[in-house]
Scaffold this motif. Structure first.
Motif, PDB file in Angstrom:
ATOM      1  N   ALA A 159       0.934  -1.216  -0.081  1.00 29.39           N
ATOM      2  CA  ALA A 159       0.041  -0.162  -0.467  1.00 29.39           C
ATOM      3  C   ALA A 159       0.875   1.359  -0.023  1.00 29.39           C
ATOM      4  O   ALA A 159       0.951   2.020  -0.719  1.00 29.39           O
ATOM      5  CB  ALA A 159      -0.834  -0.008   0.944  1.00 29.39           C
ATOM      6  N   TRP A 160       2.013   0.920   1.157  1.00 27.00           N
ATOM      7  CA  TRP A 160       3.086   2.322   0.954  1.00 27.00           C
ATOM      8  C   TRP A 160       3.720   3.185  -0.038  1.00 27.00           C
ATOM      9  O   TRP A 160       3.520   3.523  -0.718  1.00 27.00           O
ATOM     10  CB  TRP A 160       3.891   2.435   1.747  1.00 27.00           C
ATOM     11  N   GLN A 161       4.321   1.645  -0.993  1.00 29.14           N
ATOM     12  CA  GLN A 161       4.566   1.511  -2.271  1.00 29.14           C
ATOM     13  C   GLN A 161       4.005   2.686  -3.574  1.00 29.14           C
ATOM     14  O   GLN A 161       4.199   3.004  -4.600  1.00 29.14           O
ATOM     15  CB  GLN A 161       5.199   0.333  -2.787  1.00 29.14           C
ATOM     16  N   ARG A 162       2.651   1.871  -3.399  1.00 30.23           N
ATOM     17  CA  ARG A 162       2.003   2.472  -4.594  1.00 30.23           C
ATOM     18  C   ARG A 162       1.568   3.954  -4.372  1.00 30.23           C
ATOM     19  O   ARG A 162       1.502   4.238  -5.082  1.00 30.23           O
ATOM     20  CB  ARG A 162       0.270   1.590  -4.166  1.00 30.23           C
ATOM     21  N   LEU A 163       1.327   3.846  -2.778  1.00 30.79           N
ATOM     22  CA  LEU A 163       0.855   5.209  -2.658  1.00 30.79           C
ATOM     23  C   LEU A 163       2.543   6.126  -3.303  1.00 30.79           C
ATOM     24  O   LEU A 163       2.290   7.195  -3.287  1.00 30.79           O
ATOM     25  CB  LEU A 163       0.562   5.408  -1.235  1.00 30.79           C
TER      26      LEU A 163
ATOM     27  N   PRO B 166      14.320  10.432  -4.573  1.00 24.57           N
ATOM     28  CA  PRO B 166      13.020  11.133  -4.177  1.00 24.57           C
ATOM     29  C   PRO B 166      12.739  10.752  -2.655  1.00 24.57           C
ATOM     30  O   PRO B 166      13.243   9.794  -3.079  1.00 24.57           O
ATOM     31  CB  PRO B 166      12.122  10.339  -4.981  1.00 24.57           C
ATOM     32  N   VAL B 167      12.105  10.819  -1.957  1.00 23.26           N
ATOM     33  CA  VAL B 167      11.393  11.210  -1.032  1.00 23.26           C
ATOM     34  C   VAL B 167      10.488  11.331  -0.766  1.00 23.26           C
ATOM     35  O   VAL B 167       9.859  12.457  -0.854  1.00 23.26           O
ATOM     36  CB  VAL B 167      12.486  11.565   0.045  1.00 23.26           C
ATOM     37  N   VAL B 168       9.344  10.979  -0.544  1.00 22.29           N
ATOM     38  CA  VAL B 168       7.961  11.347   0.142  1.00 22.29           C
ATOM     39  C   VAL B 168       7.594  11.499   1.340  1.00 22.29           C
ATOM     40  O   VAL B 168       8.336  10.335   2.388  1.00 22.29           O
ATOM     41  CB  VAL B 168       7.148  10.724  -0.780  1.00 22.29           C
TER      42      VAL B 168
ATOM     43  N   LEU C 253      -1.109   6.958   5.380  1.00 20.97           N
ATOM     44  CA  LEU C 253      -1.680   7.018   4.397  1.00 20.97           C
ATOM     45  C   LEU C 253      -2.912   7.901   3.715  1.00 20.97           C
ATOM     46  O   LEU C 253      -3.106   7.796   1.916  1.00 20.97           O
ATOM     47  CB  LEU C 253      -2.648   6.040   3.986  1.00 20.97           C
ATOM     48  N   ASP C 254      -2.676   9.391   4.200  1.00 18.12           N
ATOM     49  CA  ASP C 254      -3.428  10.537   3.679  1.00 18.12           C
ATOM     50  C   ASP C 254      -2.685  10.761   2.695  1.00 18.12           C
ATOM     51  O   ASP C 254      -1.617  11.650   2.824  1.00 18.12           O
ATOM     52  CB  ASP C 254      -3.499  11.461   4.559  1.00 18.12           C
ATOM     53  N   PRO C 255      -2.736  10.829   1.795  1.00 16.54           N
ATOM     54  CA  PRO C 255      -2.646  12.021   0.036  1.00 16.54           C
ATOM     55  C   PRO C 255      -1.867  13.255   0.450  1.00 16.54           C
ATOM     56  O   PRO C 255      -1.172  13.852   0.363  1.00 16.54           O
ATOM     57  CB  PRO C 255      -2.970  10.648  -1.232  1.00 16.54           C
ATOM     58  N   GLY C 256      -2.726  13.721   1.362  1.00 17.96           N
ATOM     59  CA  GLY C 256      -3.076  15.368   1.907  1.00 17.96           C
ATOM     60  C   GLY C 256      -2.371  15.808   2.672  1.00 17.96           C
ATOM     61  O   GLY C 256      -1.253  16.744   2.936  1.00 17.96           O
ATOM     62  N   ASN C 257      -1.113  14.653   3.489  1.00 19.47           N
ATOM     63  CA  ASN C 257       0.114  14.446   4.275  1.00 19.47           C
ATOM     64  C   ASN C 257       0.895  14.347   3.887  1.00 19.47           C
ATOM     65  O   ASN C 257       1.852  13.889   4.639  1.00 19.47           O
ATOM     66  CB  ASN C 257       0.025  13.861   5.022  1.00 19.47           C
ATOM     67  N   LEU C 258       1.355  13.747   2.280  1.00 16.85           N
ATOM     68  CA  LEU C 258       2.478  13.727   1.818  1.00 16.85           C
ATOM     69  C   LEU C 258       2.858  14.242   1.011  1.00 16.85           C
ATOM     70  O   LEU C 258       1.412  15.299   0.032  1.00 16.85           O
ATOM     71  CB  LEU C 258       2.444  11.907   1.376  1.00 16.85           C
ATOM     72  N   MET C 259       4.469  14.625   0.564  1.00 19.46           N
ATOM     73  CA  MET C 259       5.041  15.574  -0.319  1.00 19.46           C
ATOM     74  C   MET C 259       6.094  14.833  -0.704  1.00 19.46           C
ATOM     75  O   MET C 259       7.071  14.189  -0.519  1.00 19.46           O
ATOM     76  CB  MET C 259       5.017  16.749  -0.095  1.00 19.46           C
ATOM     77  N   ALA C 260       6.071  14.753  -2.094  1.00 17.09           N
ATOM     78  CA  ALA C 260       7.948  14.738  -3.304  1.00 17.09           C
ATOM     79  C   ALA C 260       8.844  15.824  -2.883  1.00 17.09           C
ATOM     80  O   ALA C 260       8.316  16.972  -3.099  1.00 17.09           O
ATOM     81  CB  ALA C 260       7.688  14.150  -4.035  1.00 17.09           C
ATOM     82  N   ILE C 261       9.689  15.264  -2.030  1.00 17.41           N
ATOM     83  CA  ILE C 261      11.008  15.788  -1.750  1.00 17.41           C
ATOM     84  C   ILE C 261      12.148  15.347  -2.665  1.00 17.41           C
ATOM     85  O   ILE C 261      12.040  14.300  -2.203  1.00 17.41           O
ATOM     86  CB  ILE C 261      10.360  16.890  -0.120  1.00 17.41           C
TER      87      ILE C 261
END
Length: 116
Positions: A21-25, A56-58, A72-80
């Motif tokens: 699930a994390w890898q997909r997200l 890349p780090v999420v 798992l909340d996409p709103g709490n994640l950002m690519a940096i």
């Protein structure tokens, strides 16, 4: 209640990073953000691998501490990029602010105690 630990004091919730699930997200967040660092003032293209500064780090904006919904909340994640993650993002997560100042001595982070 403290979380059980694995390997050298690492929290048990670290195992969430190895789930499908994390890898997909993670992949969907990198695509959503166009493989570009979203950290303010960076914008670096995320093309590196491993420990490269542009790898890349999420990043979780709010530390999840094992809370699966927050994890798992996409709103709490950002690519940096790895460089921003290992320096500024971790500093903000663990200290609550980013250290540093401009040439006039003003804090770079409006959340810094000196800027309040």
């Amino acid at each position: 209640m403290a979380l059980p630990t694995i390997r050298r004091g690492r929290p048990e919730h670290r195992k969430l990073y190895s789930t499908a699930a994390w890898q997909r997200l993670r992949k969907s967040i990198l695509l959503r953000d166009g493989y570009q660092c979203q950290w303010p003032g960076c914008g670096r293209l995320l093309v590196g691998r491993g420990n490269a500064p542009d790898a890349p780090v999420v990043h979780h904006k709010v530390d999840h501490k094992g809370d699966l919904a927050l994890f798992l909340d996409p709103g709490n994640l950002m690519a940096i990029c790895k460089e921003c993650h290992d320096r500024a993002a971790q500093e903000q997560t663990h200290r609550g602010f980013i250290a540093g100042h401009d040439e006039d001595g003003r804090s770079l982070d409006p959340g810094h105690p000196w800027a309040r």
